[in-house]
Write a protein that holds these residues in place. Structure first.
Motif, short mmCIF file in Angstrom:
data_model
loop_
_atom_site.label_atom_id
_atom_site.label_comp_id
_atom_site.label_asym_id
_atom_site.label_seq_id
_atom_site.Cartn_x
_atom_site.Cartn_y
_atom_site.Cartn_z
N ALA A 50 0.82 -1.22 0.00
CA ALA A 50 0.00 0.00 0.00
C ALA A 50 0.85 1.27 0.00
O ALA A 50 0.39 2.32 -0.45
CB ALA A 50 -0.95 0.00 1.20
N ILE A 52 1.72 3.37 2.30
CA ILE A 52 1.24 4.49 3.11
C ILE A 52 2.17 4.60 4.31
O ILE A 52 2.18 3.73 5.18
CB ILE A 52 -0.22 4.27 3.58
N THR A 174 -5.35 -3.41 6.45
CA THR A 174 -5.36 -2.26 5.55
C THR A 174 -6.08 -1.08 6.19
O THR A 174 -5.64 0.07 6.08
CB THR A 174 -6.02 -2.62 4.21
N HIS A 175 -7.17 -1.36 6.88
CA HIS A 175 -7.88 -0.27 7.58
C HIS A 175 -7.02 0.34 8.68
O HIS A 175 -7.02 1.57 8.87
CB HIS A 175 -9.20 -0.78 8.16
N GLN A 178 -4.59 2.58 6.95
CA GLN A 178 -5.26 3.78 6.45
C GLN A 178 -5.45 4.82 7.57
O GLN A 178 -5.08 6.00 7.42
CB GLN A 178 -6.64 3.42 5.90
N VAL A 252 -12.44 3.52 1.60
CA VAL A 252 -11.60 2.72 2.49
C VAL A 252 -11.97 1.23 2.43
O VAL A 252 -11.09 0.36 2.51
CB VAL A 252 -11.63 3.24 3.94
N HIS A 255 -10.65 -0.03 -0.97
CA HIS A 255 -9.19 -0.13 -0.90
C HIS A 255 -8.79 -1.37 -0.11
O HIS A 255 -7.85 -2.09 -0.48
CB HIS A 255 -8.64 1.14 -0.24
N ASN A 325 -2.34 6.96 -4.32
CA ASN A 325 -2.17 7.47 -2.95
C ASN A 325 -2.32 8.98 -2.85
O ASN A 325 -2.38 9.52 -1.73
CB ASN A 325 -0.84 7.01 -2.37
N TRP A 328 -5.08 10.27 -0.50
CA TRP A 328 -4.94 10.49 0.94
C TRP A 328 -4.33 11.86 1.27
O TRP A 328 -3.99 12.11 2.42
CB TRP A 328 -4.07 9.40 1.55
#
Length: 363
Positions: A50, A52, A174-175, A178, A252, A255, A325, A328
């Protein structure tokens, strides 16, 4: 004054919830241990894919049974509904005491019954809203997995247990990435929820109108219509806020689905079989089950997974994961409902436009 009798909600939910699948003590211990381990393993896979940055240090998932999930969600609801409770207390003199007392108990029973239904279906979640920790040491969110539901689902689907458990962990992790890696996202969702709640009409006449609308929605859902309680009890202002909330949650959730399936082939050998069988299960169920799902807006959530994942796939195909991305960057770069359905509009507005200023923090 309580909007909802929370103790009654918990006791009702725990009393009504069906027991989980039959497992031996050793099978239960193994499932809990493996889910904790796989939740940590999933973190590395998600972070690498991801991209992030800035996510909080991972912690092993909290593993709960069905009553434990009910208690945890009541704690979260109390935090979310605190602004509405404060407003109701400020207007206590406008609401007869008997109406408030009876109403909170009735609502407590209703919330408990809904949670009992949901507690048999939820596999896991990232809990965004936890009671505050006076010491300030506890995390602001928590990754929670419902062990009996995961075991029951993998049995029903006839899939490899280890693969299925890791697949679920990938979505929920993943959450966590995020909401801890995107510094402004949790507060944005919280503020939208607060705004939604405080846009409620609280005068007695309006509340009665909302109750009648809710009754009509129940009747429509039972007859197979599209009515649901979420639409029935909203004010026009709340509909606008809910559109924003639905858009960000569609993003979300989509994703999460995209990442779990994209990472899957490398670390979950049977991911294609799991996805196919799981999707078929999402679409199935008895007529009663389908009616409740429609009434509670759960079918809307299922649609969110599909629409959100399609949006992510389209943007990643066009611009790669780093281009995606950009979503975000700040609330201004989030897609609208319309842009999720037509990703080209978001691509044109955000990716093909001068860079928008980021919110405080980084991704």
């Amino acid at each position: 004054m309580q909007v909802i009798d929370w103790d009654l909600a918990v006791s009702t939910g725990v009393r009504l919830v069906r027991p989980g699948p039959q497992v031996s003590r050793e099978e239960a211990r193994h499932a809990v241990s493996e889910l904790r381990r796989l939740s940590r393993e999933a973190e590395g896979h998600v972070q690498e894919f991801a991209r992030i940055d800035g996510a909080a240090e991972p912690e092993a998932a909290t593993i709960v049974d069905r009553p434990g999930w009910i208690r945890a969600n009541v704690d979260g609801f109390r935090v979310v509904l605190e602004p509405l409770t404060e407003r109701m207390n400020a207007r206590r003199s406008q609401i007869p005491a008997i109406v408030g007392a009876v109403g909170s108990r009735v609502t407590g029973v209703e919330v408990g019954a809904v949670l009992a239904f949901l507690a048999t279906r939820v596999l896991g979640q990232y809990e965004l809203f936890l009671p505050p920790d006076p010491s300030g040491r506890a995390p602001t969110g928590r990754l929670t997995l419902v062990a009996p539901n995961i075991v029951n689902t993998e049995r029903e689907l006839g899939v490899n247990p280890r693969d299925f458990r890791l697949w679920v962990c990938l979505h929920e992790e993943t959450h966590r990435v995020q909401f801890t890696g995107v510094s402004w996202l949790r507060e944005y969702v919280r503020s939208q929820m607060t705004e939604f709640l405080l846009a409620s009409d609280l005068d007695l006449g309006t509340l009665l109108d909302r109750m009648r609308a809710a009754s009509d929605a129940v009747a429509d859902a039972i007859k197979g219509g599209e009515g649901n309680l979420i639409d029935a009890i909203q004010t026009p202002e709340q509909k606008e806020i809910l559109d924003r909330l639905t858009a960000v949650m569609t993003l979300v959730e989509g994703h999460g689905d995209y990442v779990m399936d994209a990472v899957g082939p490398a670390v979950v050998p049977s991911v294609a079989e799991i996805r196919s069988r799981f999707q078929h299960r999402r679409e199935g169920g008895s007529r009663f089950d389908k009616t409740l799902r429609r009434l509670l807006g759960i079918d809307l959530k299922m649609k969110q997974y599909a629409e959100g994942a399609a949006f992510v796939r389209k943007v990643v195909a066009e611009a790669g994961i780093d281009g995606f991305n950009r979503v975000w960057g700040s609330p201004a770069t989030l897609p609208t409902h319309a842009e999720i359905r037509e990703p080209e509009r978001w691509i044109s507005r955000v990716l093909h436009a001068p860079e928008l200023p980021a919110a405080n923090g980084h991704i």
